[in-house]
Design a protein around this motif. Structure first.
Motif, mmCIF file in Angstrom:
data_model
loop_
_atom_site.group_PDB
_atom_site.id
_atom_site.type_symbol
_atom_site.label_atom_id
_atom_site.label_comp_id
_atom_site.label_asym_id
_atom_site.label_seq_id
_atom_site.Cartn_x
_atom_site.Cartn_y
_atom_site.Cartn_z
ATOM 1 N N SER A 1 -2.843 -12.461 -7.146
ATOM 2 C CA SER A 1 -2.756 -13.511 -6.215
ATOM 3 C C SER A 1 -3.296 -14.843 -6.490
ATOM 4 O O SER A 1 -4.761 -14.743 -7.095
ATOM 5 C CB SER A 1 -3.357 -13.069 -4.943
ATOM 6 N N GLY A 2 -2.718 -15.962 -6.514
ATOM 7 C CA GLY A 2 -3.252 -17.036 -6.632
ATOM 8 C C GLY A 2 -3.225 -17.560 -7.932
ATOM 9 O O GLY A 2 -3.688 -18.593 -8.777
ATOM 10 N N THR A 3 -2.773 -16.771 -9.049
ATOM 11 C CA THR A 3 -2.343 -17.068 -10.508
ATOM 12 C C THR A 3 -0.929 -17.550 -10.708
ATOM 13 O O THR A 3 -0.160 -17.295 -9.685
ATOM 14 C CB THR A 3 -2.718 -15.767 -11.326
ATOM 15 N N ARG A 4 -0.446 -17.777 -11.802
ATOM 16 C CA ARG A 4 0.739 -18.258 -12.203
ATOM 17 C C ARG A 4 1.791 -17.011 -12.743
ATOM 18 O O ARG A 4 2.928 -17.110 -12.820
ATOM 19 C CB ARG A 4 0.836 -19.235 -13.182
ATOM 20 N N PHE A 5 1.039 -15.711 -12.898
ATOM 21 C CA PHE A 5 1.934 -14.712 -13.273
ATOM 22 C C PHE A 5 2.663 -13.874 -12.343
ATOM 23 O O PHE A 5 2.470 -13.700 -11.438
ATOM 24 C CB PHE A 5 0.570 -13.898 -13.960
ATOM 25 N N THR A 6 3.866 -13.433 -13.071
ATOM 26 C CA THR A 6 4.473 -12.597 -12.438
ATOM 27 C C THR A 6 4.395 -11.301 -12.718
ATOM 28 O O THR A 6 3.696 -10.942 -13.684
ATOM 29 C CB THR A 6 6.014 -12.797 -12.629
ATOM 30 N N PHE A 7 4.711 -10.130 -11.997
ATOM 31 C CA PHE A 7 4.622 -8.805 -12.454
ATOM 32 C C PHE A 7 6.171 -8.026 -12.368
ATOM 33 O O PHE A 7 6.638 -8.052 -11.249
ATOM 34 C CB PHE A 7 3.619 -8.003 -11.638
ATOM 35 N N ASP A 8 6.353 -7.528 -13.513
ATOM 36 C CA ASP A 8 7.559 -6.807 -13.668
ATOM 37 C C ASP A 8 7.642 -5.203 -13.104
ATOM 38 O O ASP A 8 6.555 -4.715 -13.590
ATOM 39 C CB ASP A 8 8.163 -6.935 -15.102
ATOM 40 N N LEU A 9 8.584 -4.939 -12.189
ATOM 41 C CA LEU A 9 8.520 -3.542 -11.794
ATOM 42 C C LEU A 9 9.878 -3.046 -12.502
ATOM 43 O O LEU A 9 10.771 -3.292 -12.146
ATOM 44 C CB LEU A 9 8.621 -3.566 -10.483
ATOM 45 N N CYS A 10 9.445 -2.038 -13.499
ATOM 46 C CA CYS A 10 10.241 -1.078 -14.053
ATOM 47 C C CYS A 10 10.184 0.430 -13.412
ATOM 48 O O CYS A 10 9.045 0.947 -13.874
ATOM 49 C CB CYS A 10 10.351 -1.064 -15.660
ATOM 50 N N VAL A 11 10.988 0.692 -12.602
ATOM 51 C CA VAL A 11 11.133 1.850 -11.776
ATOM 52 C C VAL A 11 12.184 2.766 -11.496
ATOM 53 O O VAL A 11 13.258 2.023 -11.739
ATOM 54 C CB VAL A 11 10.439 1.782 -10.289
ATOM 55 N N LEU A 12 12.392 3.936 -11.331
ATOM 56 C CA LEU A 12 13.462 4.696 -11.151
ATOM 57 C C LEU A 12 13.711 4.421 -9.644
ATOM 58 O O LEU A 12 12.853 4.271 -8.668
ATOM 59 C CB LEU A 12 13.316 6.302 -11.449
ATOM 60 N N PRO A 13 14.940 4.835 -9.208
ATOM 61 C CA PRO A 13 15.205 4.618 -7.771
ATOM 62 C C PRO A 13 14.420 5.339 -6.730
ATOM 63 O O PRO A 13 13.970 4.628 -5.873
ATOM 64 C CB PRO A 13 16.676 5.240 -7.727
ATOM 65 N N HIS A 14 13.807 6.543 -7.097
ATOM 66 C CA HIS A 14 13.152 7.324 -6.130
ATOM 67 C C HIS A 14 11.598 6.722 -6.138
ATOM 68 O O HIS A 14 10.678 6.950 -5.133
ATOM 69 C CB HIS A 14 13.100 8.730 -6.701
ATOM 70 N N GLN A 15 11.546 5.939 -7.214
ATOM 71 C CA GLN A 15 10.100 5.119 -7.102
ATOM 72 C C GLN A 15 10.074 3.688 -6.577
ATOM 73 O O GLN A 15 9.102 3.178 -6.443
ATOM 74 C CB GLN A 15 9.708 4.918 -8.528
ATOM 75 N N ILE A 16 11.209 3.426 -6.123
ATOM 76 C CA ILE A 16 11.254 1.933 -5.730
ATOM 77 C C ILE A 16 10.358 1.967 -4.137
ATOM 78 O O ILE A 16 9.669 0.953 -4.013
ATOM 79 C CB ILE A 16 12.765 1.685 -5.197
ATOM 80 N N PRO A 17 10.170 2.983 -3.303
ATOM 81 C CA PRO A 17 9.284 2.792 -2.448
ATOM 82 C C PRO A 17 7.789 2.640 -2.664
ATOM 83 O O PRO A 17 7.174 1.794 -1.958
ATOM 84 C CB PRO A 17 9.272 4.114 -1.648
ATOM 85 N N ARG A 18 7.473 2.984 -3.805
ATOM 86 C CA ARG A 18 5.936 2.660 -4.242
ATOM 87 C C ARG A 18 6.004 1.182 -4.836
ATOM 88 O O ARG A 18 5.201 0.718 -4.677
ATOM 89 C CB ARG A 18 5.823 3.607 -5.452
ATOM 90 N N ALA A 19 7.141 0.835 -5.181
ATOM 91 C CA ALA A 19 7.281 -0.628 -5.678
ATOM 92 C C ALA A 19 7.154 -1.589 -4.335
ATOM 93 O O ALA A 19 6.573 -2.658 -4.356
ATOM 94 C CB ALA A 19 8.647 -1.080 -6.316
ATOM 95 N N ILE A 20 7.985 -1.133 -3.287
ATOM 96 C CA ILE A 20 7.615 -1.961 -2.215
ATOM 97 C C ILE A 20 6.369 -1.807 -1.590
ATOM 98 O O ILE A 20 5.820 -3.055 -1.186
ATOM 99 C CB ILE A 20 8.489 -1.190 -1.057
ATOM 100 N N GLU A 21 5.423 -0.796 -1.843
ATOM 101 C CA GLU A 21 4.063 -0.906 -1.506
ATOM 102 C C GLU A 21 3.406 -1.932 -1.962
ATOM 103 O O GLU A 21 2.420 -2.473 -1.605
ATOM 104 C CB GLU A 21 3.475 0.661 -1.581
ATOM 105 N N LEU A 22 3.562 -1.932 -3.555
ATOM 106 C CA LEU A 22 3.044 -3.129 -4.369
ATOM 107 C C LEU A 22 3.215 -4.434 -3.719
ATOM 108 O O LEU A 22 2.515 -5.360 -3.707
ATOM 109 C CB LEU A 22 3.132 -2.897 -5.731
ATOM 110 N N ALA A 23 4.608 -4.781 -3.312
ATOM 111 C CA ALA A 23 5.203 -6.008 -2.901
ATOM 112 C C ALA A 23 4.322 -6.459 -1.591
ATOM 113 O O ALA A 23 3.924 -7.462 -1.426
ATOM 114 C CB ALA A 23 6.694 -5.901 -2.813
ATOM 115 N N ASP A 24 4.410 -5.320 -0.910
ATOM 116 C CA ASP A 24 3.431 -5.726 0.514
ATOM 117 C C ASP A 24 2.360 -5.911 0.229
ATOM 118 O O ASP A 24 1.371 -6.456 1.188
ATOM 119 C CB ASP A 24 3.906 -4.394 1.623
#
Length: 279
Positions: free
Chosen positions: A132-155
């Motif tokens: 947060s507050g940096t210029r960096f992005t973060f790539d999420l390489c996840v399988l379909p069943h893991q997308i809810p965990r990716a959602i948690e990170l985004a939130d």
């Protein structure tokens, strides 16, 4: 013209890639020179190098290696997404060091081959918030069943821009639609997540896929994220598992052929320029 947001260079003489031992079709050199020749033919004008999950001790050496490629006269490489280990204390120091390196545009921790619980570890989540507050992005390489965990990170870090790789890695060969379809619609509700249309031919049957095989997955991703939150990538050389860079570029042009010129320009290059501050 494309900006390729997902190029991998594999040079086994320079770096160690432990995972290649279990990936026979990719277990050889895929050098920048080979990519560049084909990339220019299909209209790629610039590329971001995506980390290739090197041995952890070599993460920053990989960045240095990519810097050498980017420094070549006329190089297509204009930035790098670095490997990282947010589950470790050293992540904060890595981020601090790379703040001074304009080549590094973001980070990725491969998650689709790791235990689902990795991204739930307190250290991992605390370190993601450090972006947060940096210029960096973060790539999420996840399988379909893991997308809810990716959602948690985004939130967890709503002011960090996350990039969802490979249309969420759908099982195209198995013709699986759920839970991928529902999860994609849900993660796209997060305005800090960008969808990446990258190399999905690798997940189809290399011998039988057609445009109609890919269309439901690509079009659903585009429908969920909209044309302001989509970027394109080759995923070379992984895309060679489904035919290669040229077939994937041609398929992309056909799949987006019915869109307006403005919509195509956003997906192919303009969004990438904006997100990563590319010249």
């Amino acid at each position: 013209m494309f900006i390729d947001t997902h190029l991998h260079v594999i040079d086994k003489t320079a770096l160690d890639y432990p995972w290649l031992g279990g990936a026979a079709a990719l277990n050889r050199d895929f050098l920048y020179e080979s990519y560049e020749r084909e990339a220019r033919r299909v209209g790629i004008e610039a590329a971001l190098h995506m980390e290739v999950d090197v041995a952890p001790a070599l993460i920053e050496r990989e960045t240095d290696y990519v810097a050498g490629l980017a420094a070549r006269e006329g190089s297509l490489i204009v930035g790098a997404i670095s490997s990282a280990r947010p589950e470790e204390e050293g992540f904060a120091a890595l981020v601090e060091r790379q703040q001074e390196n304009p080549l590094v545009k973001g980070f990725r921790r491969v998650l689709h081959v790791m235990p689902d619980e990795l991204s739930e570890a307190p250290m991992f989540r605390e370190n993601i918030k450090r972006l947060s507050g940096t210029r960096f992005t973060f790539d999420l390489c996840v399988l379909p069943h893991q997308i809810p965990r990716a959602i948690e990170l985004a939130d967890l870090a709503p002011d960090v821009r996350f990039i969802l790789d490979h249309c969420g890695v759908p099982d195209i060969k198995g013709e699986a639609v759920e839970p991928w379809r529902t999860h994609m619609r849900e993660i796209a509700k997060r305005p800090n997540v960008v969808g990446k249309i990258s190399g999905v031919i690798a997940y189809a049957d290399a011998q039988t896929w057609t445009l109609d095989t890919l269309r439901p997955y690509v079009e659903h991703t585009a429908e969920c994220f909209g044309f302001d939150r989509l970027v394109w990538g080759s995923d070379w050389p992984v895309c060679t598992l489904g035919g290669g860079l040229s077939p994937w570029a041609a398929a992309t042009q056909a799949l987006f052929g019915g869109c307006t010129a403005r919509e195509r320009a956003k997906v192919y290059r303009e969004n990438a320029r904006r997100i990563w501050g590319l010249d």
